[in-house]
Motif scaffolding. Structure first.
Motif, PDB file in Angstrom:
ATOM      1  N   ILE A 157       0.839  -0.694   0.097  1.00 23.92           N
ATOM      2  CA  ILE A 157      -0.013  -0.223  -0.151  1.00 23.92           C
ATOM      3  C   ILE A 157       0.729   1.064   0.273  1.00 23.92           C
ATOM      4  O   ILE A 157       2.039   1.780   0.578  1.00 23.92           O
ATOM      5  N   LEU A 158       0.457   2.365  -0.916  1.00 29.01           N
ATOM      6  CA  LEU A 158       1.159   3.529  -0.941  1.00 29.01           C
ATOM      7  C   LEU A 158       0.102   4.560  -0.521  1.00 29.01           C
ATOM      8  O   LEU A 158      -0.813   4.476  -0.694  1.00 29.01           O
ATOM      9  N   LEU A 159       0.430   4.726   0.974  1.00 27.98           N
ATOM     10  CA  LEU A 159       0.656   5.246   1.840  1.00 27.98           C
ATOM     11  C   LEU A 159       0.242   6.998   1.660  1.00 27.98           C
ATOM     12  O   LEU A 159       1.055   7.684   0.211  1.00 27.98           O
ATOM     13  N   PRO A 160      -1.301   8.477   1.604  1.00 28.95           N
ATOM     14  CA  PRO A 160      -0.482  10.247   1.197  1.00 28.95           C
ATOM     15  C   PRO A 160       0.554  10.004   2.029  1.00 28.95           C
ATOM     16  O   PRO A 160       0.503   9.857   3.088  1.00 28.95           O
ATOM     17  N   GLU A 161       1.079  11.681   1.447  1.00 29.78           N
ATOM     18  CA  GLU A 161       2.153  11.769   2.649  1.00 29.78           C
ATOM     19  C   GLU A 161       0.878  12.938   3.207  1.00 29.78           C
ATOM     20  O   GLU A 161       1.167  14.341   3.632  1.00 29.78           O
ATOM     21  N   GLN A 162      -0.502  13.326   2.382  1.00 26.63           N
ATOM     22  CA  GLN A 162      -1.130  14.992   2.663  1.00 26.63           C
ATOM     23  C   GLN A 162      -2.129  14.229   3.488  1.00 26.63           C
ATOM     24  O   GLN A 162      -2.319  12.992   3.010  1.00 26.63           O
ATOM     25  N   ASP A 195      -8.340  10.304  -9.521  1.00 26.81           N
ATOM     26  CA  ASP A 195      -7.570  10.430  -9.934  1.00 26.81           C
ATOM     27  C   ASP A 195      -6.519  11.113  -9.633  1.00 26.81           C
ATOM     28  O   ASP A 195      -5.411  10.641  -9.766  1.00 26.81           O
ATOM     29  N   PHE A 196      -6.950  12.271  -9.021  1.00 28.16           N
ATOM     30  CA  PHE A 196      -4.846  13.046  -8.420  1.00 28.16           C
ATOM     31  C   PHE A 196      -4.828  12.712  -7.385  1.00 28.16           C
ATOM     32  O   PHE A 196      -3.659  12.368  -7.225  1.00 28.16           O
ATOM     33  N   ILE A 197      -5.362  12.606  -6.332  1.00 30.40           N
ATOM     34  CA  ILE A 197      -5.160  11.734  -5.324  1.00 30.40           C
ATOM     35  C   ILE A 197      -4.174  10.197  -5.979  1.00 30.40           C
ATOM     36  O   ILE A 197      -3.319  10.146  -5.095  1.00 30.40           O
ATOM     37  N   VAL A 198      -4.661   9.759  -6.587  1.00 33.01           N
ATOM     38  CA  VAL A 198      -3.819   8.530  -7.070  1.00 33.01           C
ATOM     39  C   VAL A 198      -2.637   8.645  -7.386  1.00 33.01           C
ATOM     40  O   VAL A 198      -1.205   8.121  -7.075  1.00 33.01           O
ATOM     41  N   TRP A 199      -2.104   9.811  -8.441  1.00 32.89           N
ATOM     42  CA  TRP A 199      -1.225  10.326  -8.976  1.00 32.89           C
ATOM     43  C   TRP A 199      -0.373  11.327  -8.000  1.00 32.89           C
ATOM     44  O   TRP A 199       0.910  10.556  -8.468  1.00 32.89           O
ATOM     45  N   SER A 200      -1.246  11.692  -7.210  1.00 26.41           N
ATOM     46  CA  SER A 200       0.143  11.870  -6.069  1.00 26.41           C
ATOM     47  C   SER A 200       0.717  10.726  -5.489  1.00 26.41           C
ATOM     48  O   SER A 200       1.297  11.400  -5.390  1.00 26.41           O
TER      49      SER A 200
END
Length: 389
Positions: A157-162, A195-200
């Motif tokens: 899993i890739l966790l968001p940084e923000q 989509d942007f959250i995935v891209w981030s």
């Protein structure tokens, strides 16, 4: 590297990148499993497991969230598809009702025997579809595919940084500038920033990345004349390279699987092409809206649903299905499964259907019949739910 050269960077071919890059999968790859044959699902799972064993698989947390949110709708849609198919199955009435002058003729006896065989085949087919539908319902609490996804996702899993709020705010700013990806979703009421959250999340990776996705929207890829993806948008490749110094590429599920296993069967290739993403299914919902805007079409669907539910009640109560919906209604009333009031309302609705065919009714009659029919559907569904309970 001189600053201006970053704008002219060329990525390696995606087939080359697949050999050692990080592989990130999109939500639609997971959701498509509920539209594919089992052999295709296994082919995809095996490919992803191989990538995971090589420590190259990553799944953004946003993908897991979207999968969880949309999975029940995928299962529900498959159930609804079967319901529609079941509702269209109709028994043939005795031919004597249509051509009474042939009574006693040998030719009529032959046809009647064929009709009886046909009706039995229809019943067997219908029973089989009902069993399939019941099997689909079990997926809500016993889904082996979900179990496999949980194991596959462990440690990838890739966790968001923000925070999600910060990401949504940033997405809105990018939408104003038409920066990909995601600006095509800016008008969506839910998950417009998905989509942007995935891209981030992808932008966090410090290695070459191949994104496996069935998304064909022009804010992710360039398209050919048939709207098939060609390659990732220049803006995405450029942004990823500027931030990481690495290559980013987009690949469809079909190209991903066939690159790893060129010997995959034609059936699997067909599945990998022919499925609907979330956005495509949203378009199909617009077709349903068109039906809702056409009262005559909606009325016909209400009648079909009522007929289906009546036969369901007969089956659940071990009542032999009669030659017509009226016969079934009589049987259900005699067994006190439904009230005489409900029967009268349904017969009134069906009478309007006959009047419709004779063109002796107006729009007000149709709208009234739809409202009454929807109430009858709720009542019949409640009866069925009680029996299941």
């Amino acid at each position: 590297m001189e600053d201006w050269k970053k704008y002219l960077h060329q990525t390696k071919p995606v087939t080359q990148l697949l050999k050692d890059s990080i592989i990130v999968i999109d939500t639609n790859v997971l959701l498509a499993a509920y539209q594919w044959r089992e052999v295709t699902v296994n082919e995809v799972l095996n490919a992803l497991q191989k990538i995971k064993d090589e420590k190259r698989l990553r799944i953004p947390l946003q993908v897991i969230k979207e999968f969880s949110r949309n999975r029940p709708h995928e299962i529900q849609q498959r159930i609804n598809d079967l319901d529609t198919l079941i509702s269209k199955l109709q028994k043939e009435k005795p031919l004597i009702e249509r051509v009474p002058m042939l009574e006693g003729k040998d030719s009529l006896k032959v046809i009647e025997e064929l009709r009886a065989n046909y009706n039995k085949a229809v019943k067997d087919y219908r029973d089989g579809l009902i069993n399939l539908r019941d099997h689909l319902k079990e997926l809500f609490y016993n889904d082996h595919f979900l179990d496999k996804i949980m194991k596959l996702a462990e440690g990838t899993i890739l966790l968001p940084e923000q925070t999600e709020q910060d990401l949504e705010k940033e997405a809105k700013e990018r939408f104003k500038l038409k920066l990909p990806p995601g600006f095509k979703d800016s008008s969506k009421e839910e998950n417009s920033a998905g989509d942007f959250i995935v891209w981030s999340s992808i932008l966090q990776l410090k290695s070459n990345v191949v994104f496996v996705s069935g998304d064909k929207k022009p804010d992710w890829v360039y398209q050919d004349s048939k709207k098939n993806p060609i390659t990732a948008r220049r803006e995405l490749v450029e942004e990823f390279f500027i931030k990481t110094g690495r290559d980013f590429a987009h690949i469809t599920p079909k190209d991903f699987i066939t690159s790893l296993n060129p010997a995959v069967s034609e059936h699997v290739k067909e599945d990998l092409i022919n499925y609907k993403t979330i956005n495509q299914q949203n378009l199909s919902r617009k077709d349903k809206e068109n039906i809702n805007n056409d009262p005559f079409l909606k009325y016909q669907m209400v009648c079909e649903r009522i007929s289906f539910l009546i036969e369901e009640l007969c089956i659940k109560n071990n009542i032999t299905i009669g030659e017509s919906v009226y016969t079934n209604l009589v049987s259900l009333v005699k067994r006190r499964i439904i009230s005489e009031g409900i029967r009268d309302e349904i017969e009134f609705i069906l009478k309007i259907n006959k009047d419709l065919q004779l063109s002796i009714m107006d729009g007000l009659d149709v709208h009234f019949a739809i409202r009454l029919g929807e109430q009858c559907i709720e009542t019949l569904t409640a009866y069925l739910d009680f029996l299941d309970f």
